[in-house]
Design a protein around this motif. Structure first.
Motif, PDB file in Angstrom:
ATOM      1  N   GLU A 255       6.667 -93.887  46.614  1.00 16.32           N
ATOM      2  CA  GLU A 255       5.309 -94.344  46.899  1.00 16.32           C
ATOM      3  C   GLU A 255       4.334 -93.631  45.979  1.00 16.32           C
ATOM      4  O   GLU A 255       4.562 -92.492  45.569  1.00 16.32           O
ATOM      5  CB  GLU A 255       4.949 -94.098  48.356  1.00 16.32           C
ATOM      6  CG  GLU A 255       5.732 -94.996  49.294  1.00 16.32           C
ATOM      7  CD  GLU A 255       5.285 -94.878  50.731  1.00 16.32           C
ATOM      8  OE1 GLU A 255       4.781 -93.800  51.130  1.00 16.32           O
ATOM      9  OE2 GLU A 255       5.439 -95.860  51.460  1.00 16.32           O
TER      10      GLU A 255
ATOM     11  N   SER B 173      -0.173 -93.608  44.774  1.00 14.53           N
ATOM     12  CA  SER B 173      -1.543 -93.952  45.139  1.00 14.53           C
ATOM     13  C   SER B 173      -2.360 -94.127  43.870  1.00 14.53           C
ATOM     14  O   SER B 173      -2.218 -93.354  42.920  1.00 14.53           O
ATOM     15  CB  SER B 173      -2.159 -92.846  46.001  1.00 14.53           C
ATOM     16  OG  SER B 173      -3.511 -93.136  46.265  1.00 14.53           O
TER      17      SER B 173
ATOM     18  N   ASP C 219      -4.931 -94.883  49.162  1.00 14.74           N
ATOM     19  CA  ASP C 219      -4.022 -95.997  49.441  1.00 14.74           C
ATOM     20  C   ASP C 219      -2.577 -95.556  49.251  1.00 14.74           C
ATOM     21  O   ASP C 219      -2.295 -94.503  48.703  1.00 14.74           O
ATOM     22  CB  ASP C 219      -4.342 -97.186  48.532  1.00 14.74           C
ATOM     23  CG  ASP C 219      -4.142 -96.866  47.054  1.00 14.74           C
ATOM     24  OD1 ASP C 219      -4.111 -95.672  46.697  1.00 14.74           O
ATOM     25  OD2 ASP C 219      -4.026 -97.803  46.253  1.00 14.74           O
TER      26      ASP C 219
ATOM     27  N   ARG D  35       1.028 -97.252  47.856  1.00 20.04           N
ATOM     28  CA  ARG D  35       1.652 -98.382  47.169  1.00 20.04           C
ATOM     29  C   ARG D  35       3.138 -98.095  46.990  1.00 20.04           C
ATOM     30  O   ARG D  35       3.561 -96.955  46.941  1.00 20.04           O
ATOM     31  CB  ARG D  35       1.012 -98.599  45.796  1.00 20.04           C
ATOM     32  CG  ARG D  35      -0.474 -98.808  45.837  1.00 20.04           C
ATOM     33  CD  ARG D  35      -0.765-100.228  46.133  1.00 20.04           C
ATOM     34  NE  ARG D  35      -2.189-100.428  46.350  1.00 20.04           N
ATOM     35  CZ  ARG D  35      -2.686-101.577  46.694  1.00 20.04           C
ATOM     36  NH1 ARG D  35      -1.912-102.615  46.843  1.00 20.04           N
ATOM     37  NH2 ARG D  35      -3.972-101.712  46.896  1.00 20.04           N
TER      38      ARG D  35
ATOM     39  N   CYS E 244       4.016-102.021  42.717  1.00 18.94           N
ATOM     40  CA  CYS E 244       3.078-102.951  43.349  1.00 18.94           C
ATOM     41  C   CYS E 244       1.672-102.384  43.161  1.00 18.94           C
ATOM     42  O   CYS E 244       1.118-101.731  44.050  1.00 18.94           O
ATOM     43  CB  CYS E 244       3.414-103.135  44.820  1.00 18.94           C
ATOM     44  SG  CYS E 244       5.020-103.892  45.080  1.00 18.94           S
ATOM     45  N   HIS E 245       1.105-102.635  41.998  1.00 20.88           N
ATOM     46  CA  HIS E 245      -0.210-102.112  41.633  1.00 20.88           C
ATOM     47  C   HIS E 245      -1.282-103.080  42.126  1.00 20.88           C
ATOM     48  O   HIS E 245      -1.072-104.297  42.102  1.00 20.88           O
ATOM     49  CB  HIS E 245      -0.281-101.957  40.107  1.00 20.88           C
ATOM     50  CG  HIS E 245      -1.393-101.092  39.644  1.00 20.88           C
ATOM     51  ND1 HIS E 245      -2.668-101.559  39.488  1.00 20.88           N
ATOM     52  CD2 HIS E 245      -1.413 -99.781  39.304  1.00 20.88           C
ATOM     53  CE1 HIS E 245      -3.437-100.578  39.061  1.00 20.88           C
ATOM     54  NE2 HIS E 245      -2.690 -99.479  38.942  1.00 20.88           N
ATOM     55  N   PRO E 246      -2.447-102.580  42.562  1.00 25.13           N
ATOM     56  CA  PRO E 246      -3.492-103.485  43.068  1.00 25.13           C
ATOM     57  C   PRO E 246      -4.040-104.443  42.000  1.00 25.13           C
ATOM     58  O   PRO E 246      -4.541-105.512  42.331  1.00 25.13           O
ATOM     59  CB  PRO E 246      -4.587-102.539  43.576  1.00 25.13           C
ATOM     60  CG  PRO E 246      -4.307-101.231  42.943  1.00 25.13           C
ATOM     61  CD  PRO E 246      -2.845-101.183  42.675  1.00 25.13           C
TER      62      PRO E 246
ATOM     63  N   ASP F 165       1.289-106.648  39.848  1.00 27.25           N
ATOM     64  CA  ASP F 165       2.574-105.955  39.779  1.00 27.25           C
ATOM     65  C   ASP F 165       2.890-105.547  38.348  1.00 27.25           C
ATOM     66  O   ASP F 165       2.588-106.269  37.398  1.00 27.25           O
ATOM     67  CB  ASP F 165       3.689-106.848  40.303  1.00 27.25           C
ATOM     68  CG  ASP F 165       3.637-107.013  41.809  1.00 27.25           C
ATOM     69  OD1 ASP F 165       2.794-106.368  42.463  1.00 27.25           O
ATOM     70  OD2 ASP F 165       4.444-107.797  42.344  1.00 27.25           O
TER      71      ASP F 165
END
Length: 112
Positions: free
Chosen positions: A72, A74, A79, A81, A98-100, A103
């Protein structure tokens, strides 16, 4: 030595060998996840990677053990991710985050 003692010795050696091989893979994935997070300027969380999936994969080298590890990270410190790293045998294949902003998929098989 009896056959039972030799079998026990061989079995113990096999278990220790598999454990050592698994720890090497875990350490490799841990290093890759740290480097990817540093390169993308994101914070890796929990200082851990975990095995998510184990199976067989058909590759250009034949059938190999496929292991997918999860970690994981952040983007902003608030957040959480998900990221994944795949190994085929000992070979790193890909990293997926899984980037905001969308991807991110990095093919590591081309970097050998």
């Amino acid at each position: 030595m009896s056959v039972a003692e030799l079998s026990l010795l061989f079995g113990g050696g096999l278990v220790i060998g598999l454990w050592w091989w698994s720890m090497q893979a875990h350490d490799r994935v841990d290093f890759i996840s740290r480097e990817v997070c540093k390169d993308l300027d994101v914070q890796r969380l929990d200082e851990a990677v975990s095995l998510r999936r184990l199976g067989l994969a058909r590759t250009e080298y034949g059938v190999m053990l496929e292991r997918v590890f999860r970690f994981e990270f952040s983007v902003n410190g608030a957040d959480r991710r998900r990221g994944e790293i795949c190994l085929h045998g000992e070979l790193p294949r890909w990293v997926h985050l899984c980037h905001p902003d969308g991807d991110i998929h990095i093919d590591l098989s081309a970097r050998r």
